[in-house]
Design a protein around this motif. Structure first.
Motif, PDB file in Angstrom:
ATOM      1  N   THR A  48     -11.850  16.485 -33.812  1.00 43.56           N
ATOM      2  CA  THR A  48     -11.814  15.063 -34.598  1.00 43.56           C
ATOM      3  C   THR A  48     -13.244  14.420 -34.533  1.00 43.56           C
ATOM      4  O   THR A  48     -13.370  13.483 -35.187  1.00 43.56           O
ATOM      5  N   GLY A  49     -14.018  14.651 -33.574  1.00 47.58           N
ATOM      6  CA  GLY A  49     -15.290  14.074 -33.319  1.00 47.58           C
ATOM      7  C   GLY A  49     -16.267  14.394 -34.499  1.00 47.58           C
ATOM      8  O   GLY A  49     -17.106  13.405 -35.009  1.00 47.58           O
ATOM      9  N   LEU A  50     -16.197  15.637 -35.074  1.00 48.46           N
ATOM     10  CA  LEU A  50     -16.786  16.094 -36.243  1.00 48.46           C
ATOM     11  C   LEU A  50     -16.185  15.467 -37.570  1.00 48.46           C
ATOM     12  O   LEU A  50     -16.806  15.235 -38.486  1.00 48.46           O
ATOM     13  N   TYR A  51     -14.749  15.285 -37.543  1.00 50.84           N
ATOM     14  CA  TYR A  51     -13.883  14.651 -38.644  1.00 50.84           C
ATOM     15  C   TYR A  51     -14.635  13.003 -38.691  1.00 50.84           C
ATOM     16  O   TYR A  51     -14.781  12.690 -39.692  1.00 50.84           O
ATOM     17  N   ALA A  52     -14.770  12.451 -37.580  1.00 56.65           N
ATOM     18  CA  ALA A  52     -15.291  11.212 -37.557  1.00 56.65           C
ATOM     19  C   ALA A  52     -16.847  10.975 -37.728  1.00 56.65           C
ATOM     20  O   ALA A  52     -17.128  10.026 -38.076  1.00 56.65           O
ATOM     21  N   ALA A 237      -9.207  16.690 -44.071  1.00 59.12           N
ATOM     22  CA  ALA A 237      -8.386  16.342 -45.462  1.00 59.12           C
ATOM     23  C   ALA A 237      -8.120  15.257 -45.367  1.00 59.12           C
ATOM     24  O   ALA A 237      -7.770  14.562 -44.389  1.00 59.12           O
ATOM     25  N   PHE A 238      -8.073  14.521 -46.625  1.00 57.35           N
ATOM     26  CA  PHE A 238      -7.435  13.024 -46.751  1.00 57.35           C
ATOM     27  C   PHE A 238      -6.117  12.915 -46.301  1.00 57.35           C
ATOM     28  O   PHE A 238      -5.258  13.694 -46.764  1.00 57.35           O
ATOM     29  N   ALA A 239      -5.890  12.024 -45.482  1.00 61.12           N
ATOM     30  CA  ALA A 239      -4.445  11.947 -44.849  1.00 61.12           C
ATOM     31  C   ALA A 239      -4.118  10.633 -44.356  1.00 61.12           C
ATOM     32  O   ALA A 239      -5.095   9.746 -43.833  1.00 61.12           O
ATOM     33  N   LEU A 240      -2.858  10.020 -44.333  1.00 57.32           N
ATOM     34  CA  LEU A 240      -2.600   8.891 -43.874  1.00 57.32           C
ATOM     35  C   LEU A 240      -1.245   8.798 -43.043  1.00 57.32           C
ATOM     36  O   LEU A 240      -0.161   8.726 -43.477  1.00 57.32           O
ATOM     37  N   PRO A 241      -1.437   9.097 -41.612  1.00 53.49           N
ATOM     38  CA  PRO A 241      -0.409   9.158 -40.887  1.00 53.49           C
ATOM     39  C   PRO A 241       0.721   8.125 -40.675  1.00 53.49           C
ATOM     40  O   PRO A 241       0.258   6.967 -40.805  1.00 53.49           O
ATOM     41  N   ARG A 242       1.847   8.274 -40.808  1.00 51.58           N
ATOM     42  CA  ARG A 242       3.175   7.179 -40.815  1.00 51.58           C
ATOM     43  C   ARG A 242       3.092   6.574 -39.286  1.00 51.58           C
ATOM     44  O   ARG A 242       3.099   7.325 -38.358  1.00 51.58           O
ATOM     45  N   LEU A 243       3.141   5.340 -39.374  1.00 47.51           N
ATOM     46  CA  LEU A 243       3.343   4.716 -37.937  1.00 47.51           C
ATOM     47  C   LEU A 243       4.138   3.488 -38.204  1.00 47.51           C
ATOM     48  O   LEU A 243       4.129   2.752 -39.041  1.00 47.51           O
ATOM     49  N   PRO A 244       5.045   3.399 -37.318  1.00 52.93           N
ATOM     50  CA  PRO A 244       6.158   2.150 -37.424  1.00 52.93           C
ATOM     51  C   PRO A 244       5.219   0.955 -37.332  1.00 52.93           C
ATOM     52  O   PRO A 244       4.261   0.950 -36.849  1.00 52.93           O
ATOM     53  N   TRP A 245       5.926  -0.070 -37.984  1.00 50.19           N
ATOM     54  CA  TRP A 245       5.246  -1.588 -38.057  1.00 50.19           C
ATOM     55  C   TRP A 245       4.809  -1.988 -36.793  1.00 50.19           C
ATOM     56  O   TRP A 245       3.904  -2.844 -36.481  1.00 50.19           O
ATOM     57  N   GLU A 246       5.722  -1.881 -35.724  1.00 43.97           N
ATOM     58  CA  GLU A 246       5.736  -2.344 -34.300  1.00 43.97           C
ATOM     59  C   GLU A 246       4.452  -1.741 -33.662  1.00 43.97           C
ATOM     60  O   GLU A 246       3.756  -2.450 -32.812  1.00 43.97           O
ATOM     61  N   ARG A 247       4.197  -0.623 -33.878  1.00 42.66           N
ATOM     62  CA  ARG A 247       2.935   0.010 -33.304  1.00 42.66           C
ATOM     63  C   ARG A 247       1.805  -0.453 -34.000  1.00 42.66           C
ATOM     64  O   ARG A 247       0.850  -0.846 -33.261  1.00 42.66           O
ATOM     65  N   LEU A 295     -13.097   3.090 -42.368  1.00 50.89           N
ATOM     66  CA  LEU A 295     -11.939   3.293 -43.171  1.00 50.89           C
ATOM     67  C   LEU A 295     -12.218   4.820 -43.639  1.00 50.89           C
ATOM     68  O   LEU A 295     -11.202   5.440 -43.720  1.00 50.89           O
ATOM     69  N   GLY A 296     -13.321   5.160 -44.038  1.00 49.64           N
ATOM     70  CA  GLY A 296     -13.466   6.593 -44.297  1.00 49.64           C
ATOM     71  C   GLY A 296     -13.111   7.416 -43.092  1.00 49.64           C
ATOM     72  O   GLY A 296     -12.628   8.500 -43.420  1.00 49.64           O
ATOM     73  N   ALA A 297     -13.630   7.146 -41.811  1.00 53.83           N
ATOM     74  CA  ALA A 297     -13.335   7.977 -40.716  1.00 53.83           C
ATOM     75  C   ALA A 297     -11.817   8.054 -40.377  1.00 53.83           C
ATOM     76  O   ALA A 297     -11.289   9.294 -40.223  1.00 53.83           O
ATOM     77  N   GLY A 298     -11.158   7.156 -40.573  1.00 60.19           N
ATOM     78  CA  GLY A 298      -9.513   6.900 -40.464  1.00 60.19           C
ATOM     79  C   GLY A 298      -8.922   7.746 -41.386  1.00 60.19           C
ATOM     80  O   GLY A 298      -7.993   8.547 -41.132  1.00 60.19           O
ATOM     81  N   LEU A 299      -9.461   7.687 -42.673  1.00 56.29           N
ATOM     82  CA  LEU A 299      -8.720   8.473 -43.744  1.00 56.29           C
ATOM     83  C   LEU A 299      -8.866   9.767 -43.433  1.00 56.29           C
ATOM     84  O   LEU A 299      -8.065  10.589 -44.301  1.00 56.29           O
ATOM     85  N   PHE A 300      -9.923  10.434 -42.865  1.00 54.90           N
ATOM     86  CA  PHE A 300      -9.947  11.724 -42.761  1.00 54.90           C
ATOM     87  C   PHE A 300      -9.858  12.415 -41.431  1.00 54.90           C
ATOM     88  O   PHE A 300     -10.500  13.433 -41.189  1.00 54.90           O
ATOM     89  N   GLY A 301      -9.167  11.878 -40.586  1.00 58.27           N
ATOM     90  CA  GLY A 301      -8.644  12.110 -39.393  1.00 58.27           C
ATOM     91  C   GLY A 301      -9.451  11.846 -38.287  1.00 58.27           C
ATOM     92  O   GLY A 301      -9.334  12.636 -37.231  1.00 58.27           O
ATOM     93  N   GLY A 302     -10.402  10.726 -38.565  1.00 59.55           N
ATOM     94  CA  GLY A 302     -11.385  10.432 -37.413  1.00 59.55           C
ATOM     95  C   GLY A 302     -11.042   9.351 -36.830  1.00 59.55           C
ATOM     96  O   GLY A 302      -9.696   8.903 -36.652  1.00 59.55           O
ATOM     97  N   PHE A 303     -11.635   8.897 -35.925  1.00 59.66           N
ATOM     98  CA  PHE A 303     -11.530   7.596 -34.965  1.00 59.66           C
ATOM     99  C   PHE A 303     -12.569   6.520 -35.111  1.00 59.66           C
ATOM    100  O   PHE A 303     -13.312   6.847 -36.065  1.00 59.66           O
ATOM    101  N   PRO A 304     -12.392   5.425 -34.463  1.00 58.19           N
ATOM    102  CA  PRO A 304     -13.553   4.481 -34.762  1.00 58.19           C
ATOM    103  C   PRO A 304     -14.952   4.827 -34.522  1.00 58.19           C
ATOM    104  O   PRO A 304     -15.232   5.761 -33.771  1.00 58.19           O
ATOM    105  N   VAL A 305     -15.757   4.213 -35.328  1.00 55.30           N
ATOM    106  CA  VAL A 305     -17.262   4.674 -35.400  1.00 55.30           C
ATOM    107  C   VAL A 305     -18.133   3.351 -35.322  1.00 55.30           C
ATOM    108  O   VAL A 305     -17.536   2.426 -35.629  1.00 55.30           O
ATOM    109  N   THR A 306     -19.296   3.761 -34.877  1.00 50.56           N
ATOM    110  CA  THR A 306     -20.465   2.411 -35.006  1.00 50.56           C
ATOM    111  C   THR A 306     -21.700   2.963 -35.182  1.00 50.56           C
ATOM    112  O   THR A 306     -21.974   4.401 -35.170  1.00 50.56           O
ATOM    113  N   GLY A 307     -22.716   2.369 -35.328  1.00 46.36           N
ATOM    114  CA  GLY A 307     -24.113   2.529 -35.236  1.00 46.36           C
ATOM    115  C   GLY A 307     -24.500   3.174 -33.929  1.00 46.36           C
ATOM    116  O   GLY A 307     -24.368   2.255 -32.935  1.00 46.36           O
TER     117      GLY A 307
END
Length: 556
Positions: A48-52, A237-247, A295-307
């Motif tokens: 996932t580090g490479l996905y991000a 791969a492009f994916a959007l995992p489902r998550l309950p609103w409370e989470r 947004l790009g990192a999250g939509l392709f299975g990654g985690f938060p990123v920065t410079g």
């Protein structure tokens, strides 16, 4: 026809190509081990580090303006994500991965919204000492978190007590082979930094990764040594995992802090890179670019990123002239994902832990604390409190406490403004504090300078200070308030000035104003006070001095 292309690409120069290619390859060699390692910091599968890493490298080149900014996984961002997610789900679970993806998406959406609304100034609420303390404490936590993989243990926790408890509880599982591999990797990486030329030193982590893989395969250590494990081959791969609103609701506040801290880091890197080239950084544009990257990192299975500071500096030093270098790095990451997954499966976790330690250790510093102690003790207290609470309670509690202490210190200082009696330097039109300079004063007249804006938090204290000064000198007939340092005035301050004028008039004391700035004068005019002070409102302190000075005595 080419209007949709980013500006740097429309005006690309052939002379830049060599530097961009070299920089792209160098950053790829640096980013592969970093991406794998920072995913482990969060508690996610290493891939996932490479996905991000891949989408942000492409997206920043389309939207961002910095020529050498390298956006991707960062140690501090990973630790902040780990501290958030470990409270909500079990590390390594499918829900944990889904939460990490949504943390990237929410923080990215917030960054985009802040950029569109031009709210980049919100980053200013993180003072330099608080950010330095957060960085130092987080770096120390990251280093301590690597004790477990260096010893071949299963670690856990996002604060010092939990990290140490995990090591002590699992001590019986100590793996001497893991420690030996980790120690040798540490020696190699530290020695490479000190002894090898910079170009070769940057490739040292990749060589450590390759040697670790070869050692595991040739010596048959796969069953004796914790390794990365199966790495799926192929692009994310492009994916959007489902998550309950409370989470999602539980992620909102952590996502905001994530967005704020990531923005501060990324903007700081962009400004540092822009200075040598005399370029201008657009904060709101950087907000937008960083938000799209998350947004790009999250939509392709990654985690938060920065410079990333170290990666961006390496990118610039290797010759990057444009974001094409990042696009080349993205191509390199894609090749690794497509063809090197099987090899990465044999990579020892101890090697990645050593890579993290060497990369993060330089961030543990206390220079900012020494500087804050010399400049402002309140900032030093904010540094210490942030540092200690990050270590003991985790990054979120520490950063919130640091921000609150910084804001509290500012409110405390502004609520107790410095007020100085001033006099004239003999033979000049300059007026200075009577306790610091040899000045002359006018009999019966007190010139009092207020060195702070007036608002509800200090209006009462200013009023009481004036009354105390008058009580000490009952012979005074005139008080001149010098407002050269008053930049703002609120309704409470206007009411205080009205009350003070009425109260002094009953005592036979005249209240006058000098050096009122335009915005403050506008407030006074709207409140009707300029009319009240007609004839007692002076453009300069010297004009007030000449007005109230006794007439010359021409008697012989």
């Amino acid at each position: 026809m080419t209007a949709w292309l980013p500006g740097w690409l429309r005006h690309y120069r052939r002379a830049w190509l060599h530097g961009d290619v070299v920089a792209g390859v160098v950053v790829t060699l640096l980013l592969v081990p970093q991406g794998l390692a920072y995913a482990l910091v969060i508690g996610l599968p290493p891939v996932t580090g490479l996905y991000a890493s891949l989408p942000p490298l492409l997206l920043y080149g389309l939207i961002g303006r910095s020529h050498a900014q390298s956006v991707g996984p960062m140690a501090l961002t990973s630790l902040l994500a780990a501290a958030t997610l470990s409270r909500l789900a079990a590390p390594g679970s499918a829900e944990y991965l889904a939460l990490a993806v949504w943390l990237a998406l929410l923080s990215g959406a917030m960054l985009v919204a802040l950029g569109v609304a031009r709210l980049g100034f919100l980053a200013d609420f993180l003072s330099a000492p608080v950010l330095a303390a957060f960085t130092a404490a987080s770096a120390l936590l990251i280093v301590l978190a690597q004790l477990a993989p260096l010893l071949g243990l299963h670690g856990g926790g996002a604060a010092l007590p939990a990290l140490l408890a995990a090591v002590l509880d699992g001590w019986q599982g100590f793996n001497p082979l893991a420690l030996g591999v980790g120690a040798l990797t540490l020696l190699w990486l530290v020695g490479a930094r000190r002894l090898l030329p910079p170009t070769l030193a940057r490739a040292a982590p990749v060589l450590a990764v390759l040697l670790g893989i070869v050692a595991v395969r040739e010596a048959g250590w796969a069953t004796r040594l914790p390794v990365v494990g199966a790495v799926p081959a192929g692009l994310p791969a492009f994916a959007l995992p489902r998550l309950p609103w409370e989470r999602l609701a539980e992620l909102m506040l952590p996502a905001f802090f994530m967005a704020l801290i990531n923005y501060v880091q990324s903007l700081s890197v962009a400004q540092l890179l822009a200075e040598p080239r005399h370029e201008r950084v657009e904060p709101d544009r950087e907000l937008l670019a960083l938000g799209v990257c998350n947004l790009g990192a999250g939509l392709f299975g990654g985690f938060p990123v920065t410079g990333g500071l170290s990666r961006s500096l390496v990118n610039a030093a290797a010759g990057a002239h444009s974001p094409l270098a990042s696009w080349i790095s993205a191509g390199g990451i894609a090749l690794v994902l497509l063809f090197a997954g099987a090899a990465l499966a044999s990579l020892p976790l101890a090697v990645l832990a050593a890579t993290i330690v060497v990369a993060v250790y330089p961030s543990i510093g206390f220079g900012a604390l020494r500087q804050a102690w010399r400049a402002d003790r309140a900032d030093a207290v904010a540094f210490v409190l942030t540092f200690v609470l990050v270590l003991l309670l985790g990054v979120e509690s520490g950063i919130v406490a640091g921000v609150l202490v910084s804001l509290g210190a500012w409110l405390w200082r502004s609520s107790r403004p410095h007020m100085a009696e001033v006099g004239r330097l003999p033979g000049t039109q300059h007026y200075r504090n009577v306790t610091r300079f040899a000045t002359e004063t006018l009999p019966g007249v007190l010139f009092l300078r207020v060195d702070e804006s007036l608002y509800f938090g200090n209006a009462r204290l200013v009023r009481d200070t004036v009354l105390d000064r008058l009580a000490e000198r009952p012979q005074l007939t005139t008080l001149v308030l010098i407002m050269s340092a008053v930049n703002r005035l609120d309704a409470s301050a206007v009411t205080m000035l009205q009350w003070l004028d009425d109260s002094l008039a009953l005592r036979g004391v005249t209240l006058a104003l000098a050096e009122v700035k335009g915005p403050v004068g506008t407030v006074l005019a709207r409140a009707g006070l300029l009319e009240r002070f007609a004839g007692r409102h002076f453009l300069s302190t010297d004009q007030a001095w000449r007005h109230y000075a006794p007439a010359p005595d021409f008697h012989i």
